[in-house]
Scaffold this active site. Structure first.
Site, PDB file in Angstrom:
ATOM      1  N   LYS B  76       0.846  -1.200   0.000  1.00 42.49           N
ATOM      2  CA  LYS B  76       0.000   0.000   0.000  1.00 42.49           C
ATOM      3  C   LYS B  76       0.880   1.247   0.000  1.00 42.49           C
ATOM      4  O   LYS B  76       1.868   1.311   0.737  1.00 42.49           O
ATOM      5  CB  LYS B  76      -0.889  -0.031   1.243  1.00 42.49           C
ATOM      6  N   SER B 145      -9.476   2.343   2.653  1.00 44.52           N
ATOM      7  CA  SER B 145      -8.465   3.039   1.895  1.00 44.52           C
ATOM      8  C   SER B 145      -7.494   2.119   1.176  1.00 44.52           C
ATOM      9  O   SER B 145      -6.761   2.564   0.296  1.00 44.52           O
ATOM     10  CB  SER B 145      -7.672   3.936   2.841  1.00 44.52           C
ATOM     11  N   SER B 169     -10.416   0.214   6.857  1.00 40.23           N
ATOM     12  CA  SER B 169      -9.708   0.186   5.576  1.00 40.23           C
ATOM     13  C   SER B 169      -9.066  -1.143   5.214  1.00 40.23           C
ATOM     14  O   SER B 169      -8.537  -1.283   4.118  1.00 40.23           O
ATOM     15  CB  SER B 169      -8.621   1.265   5.563  1.00 40.23           C
TER      16      SER B 169
END
Lengths: 426, 426
Positions: B76, B145, B169
């Site tokens: 990420k 996210s 998330s």
């Protein structure tokens, strides 16, 4: 002629906000002091007097910005700054330029502080010293890891400087340099942009020459104006606590405890003795293991890609940390939680304890930064601590004690600390 | 011909360690898949296939490195990488090159993982979407996210990808993309080198296509080999918990809860209902306020120096956070502690709860990432959570539930999750 670098921040900022004094004048005196003393004291990792002067002139021409309007501050080189390199005390990061300010630094700039430079930290805020010397006696350590910040404040180079504590890195250098150090309750000051070493322990702290000043500094850096009012604590219930680490205390610290009892007694402040539960005798070991384990994880990249650039002391500490398993670590964390859950009953009706800050005077060496033994447990417990410098040791170097307050009761702890420091110094 | 990109990590790594399969072969299939699908799915913020291939070939020629030997992973773009730019999902950091790896990434590389690239995150892991689409239906959000990580794993681009959770998330994108997501207990995985947003909430998590795979991934990233043995939990005591947020649940999630009760009942697993105390109804608001307040502090530099580069949604969230005082925030933190202290009695003799992961299927929009309402409370409580994808909603998109375990009991929670997923899928 008044030397503005010798004034406290609280006094300076009142004049600065009333425009009776310019930020440039304050900074000029600070820079003059730095120029005179830096070759001996070596407090600064990076210094940019010209940039600071430019900022000061901008502040003098614009509106009053806030709580720290026009005050020069030092920033420990563990904190990111967008306009100055940040080394974390390691050659691995020589010349490293972060893209942004640590949140606490950004808050201070928003409130009008002028960042003079970055102060020396030990290697990744652990135990391998930087170049800084104790301004009271240049052959002695200033303590660590906030070595440069403590030396700069004690030597009147700046009124305020950022520190951080994972073991005893706010309180010990404050003690060795004879200034006020404030380690807030765990979680009160945002840590974003400060190199993470031990997530369960790392705490941002503040160094200054008065309790009012550390409170003002923390109010700005933490966006917490509640700390500006320290006036409502008139009859604190105080205990002396020798802690389970008392056998480590040297004669100077032992004398300071006796002296504190006497002076507070003479001032009519009732003082009792407080004993910590047996469980708390495990916390020194627990803190060491948590710190070593988390350090070994936080510094994984440095350990794997830059092993040759780590000091032997730090490499050994990381090996100790790697030898502690995830399950052992979790057990340690649980033990810390258990102790924290007992704190309310440990305090009972006591508002704050006076406990040792350090073994004694600063050791007469520059090869180490002294023993953090009297800071570790309070960092692990997350309690607010304020070092009070009020006496000297056998050789004339500063000695004091720390006030430890209830969790989250930072305003009360600072209020009590201010009151006690006045009484202890009388 | 076997497509290695479709295999689970656990199966692949066994072959890789036995040298029955090369890291290059696995990676080549992954890169081929990425090349074919990336124009539609848009999972990657930065991709470096050539560098990854070079690493894979080095691994094929050297000794077996560890738990993730030769496995391609996605990281990420909230996690620092020393060899790839890291934007945190914001134009403020376009082209930013960190000096080091996040600790969790360094741990995975040490164990032989090959970082293929950085996956798309929403802006600072909050609510303004990136470019990623749901691989099951390109008009639908993948959630956030950890949008790119979830889409890449679901679309068989990589078997494993890093995620992080401050609200929901990890769990929400896992739910919307129909994969397994694991959010560990708060404090179990080192956060050093991951952009700090909310110190009290930020938790690193793991996305994969099986429970074994998230456990393997976490064992490597957290240096916790205990997670490799999920075998000892044979008769878990399970409760269905509709939570105080149940009125938000859509029909698909309601059906999933009923279905779970039926299937577990048919499998002979006793399932009871569990009600949370009234105090817990405050936690949704509490989590929102803590997150907003801490975000406004963590992003102080970005707010002060780059206000024009923040999305309108994030700017509004930061203003909400600034309106919450330090004292209000401290009250919220205390409330969270109170709730955590009650958890042991809330669980009683229950080993894990099944609770909603999301309102329902992924919303049919790319303008938002869906509501995190069913993740917030569990993040605040710090409990281990595993999303189990086991059914589909009214329009055929993935739906599931999350297992929530006891604090710190991550191995048990993963073991129970593995067992339940088998039963629920039957």
């Amino acid at each position: 002629m008044t030397r503005w670098n010798e004034s406290d921040a609280t006094a300076l900022v009142q004049r600065l906000c009333r425009r009776e004094l310019t930020a440039e004048a304050v900074l000029s005196d600070c820079l003059e002091r730095i120029e005179a003393r830096e070759p001996d004291v070596r407090a600064w990792q990076h210094l940019d007097g010209e940039a600071a002067l430019a900022q000061a002139r901008i502040l003098d021409q614009g509106a009053v910005r806030g709580l720290l309007h026009g005050l020069p501050i030092g920033v420990k080189d563990l904190f990111d700054t967008f306009d100055m390199p940040t080394t974390y005390g390691s050659p691995i990061y020589a010349g490293h330029q972060p893209p942004s300010d640590a949140a606490s630094v950004a808050f201070c700039r928003e409130q009008g502080a002028v960042v003079v430079g970055k102060t020396v930290t030990t290697e990744f805020a652990t135990f391998t010293p930087g170049k800084t010397r104790n301004p009271h006696r240049l052959t002695h350590t200033p303590g660590g890891s906030s070595s440069g910040s403590a030396a700069a404040v004690a030597d009147h180079m700046v009124p305020l400087a950022f520190a951080s504590q994972t073991a005893a890195s706010v309180i010990r250098p404050a003690a060795f340099c004879g200034i006020v150090g404030y380690k807030p309750s765990f979680g009160r000051i945002n840590r974003s942009g400060v190199k993470a070493l031990s997530d369960s322990l790392d705490t941002i702290g503040f160094l200054a020459r008065s309790v009012e000043d550390v409170a003002l500094f923390a109010a700005a850096a933490g966006g917490d104006r509640g700390l500006l009012d320290l006036d409502t604590f008139n009859a604190p219930r105080i205990a002396l606590c020798r802690t389970h680490e008392w056998p480590h205390a040297g004669d100077d610290t032992r004398r300071a405890m006796v002296l504190a009892g006497e002076r507070l007694g003479q001032a009519g402040v009732p003082v009792r003795d407080l004993q910590l539960p047996l469980l708390f005798s495990e916390l020194l070991r627990t803190q060491k293991e948590i710190m070593a384990h988390e350090l070994a994880r936080s510094l994984a990249d440095e350990r794997l890609r830059h092993a040759q650039a780590l000091s032997r002391g730090l490499a050994a500490l990381l090996r100790q940390g790697q030898a502690i398993s995830a399950e052992q670590h979790w057990g340690n964390i649980q033990l810390a939680y258990s102790a924290r859950a007992k704190l309310s009953s440990v305090f009972g009706d006591v508002d704050a304890m006076l406990v040792p800050s350090a073994i004694g005077e600063a050791p007469a060496t520059l090869d180490e930064t002294g023993d953090p033994v009297f800071g570790r447990v309070w960092t692990l417990l997350g309690l607010p601590c304020v070092h009070l410098p009020f006496t000297v040791g056998a050789t004339g170097m500063p000695v004091g004690l720390q006030v430890v307050g209830r969790y989250g009761e930072d305003r009360a702890t600072l209020g009590i600390a201010r009151r006690l420091l006045r009484l202890l110094r009388d």
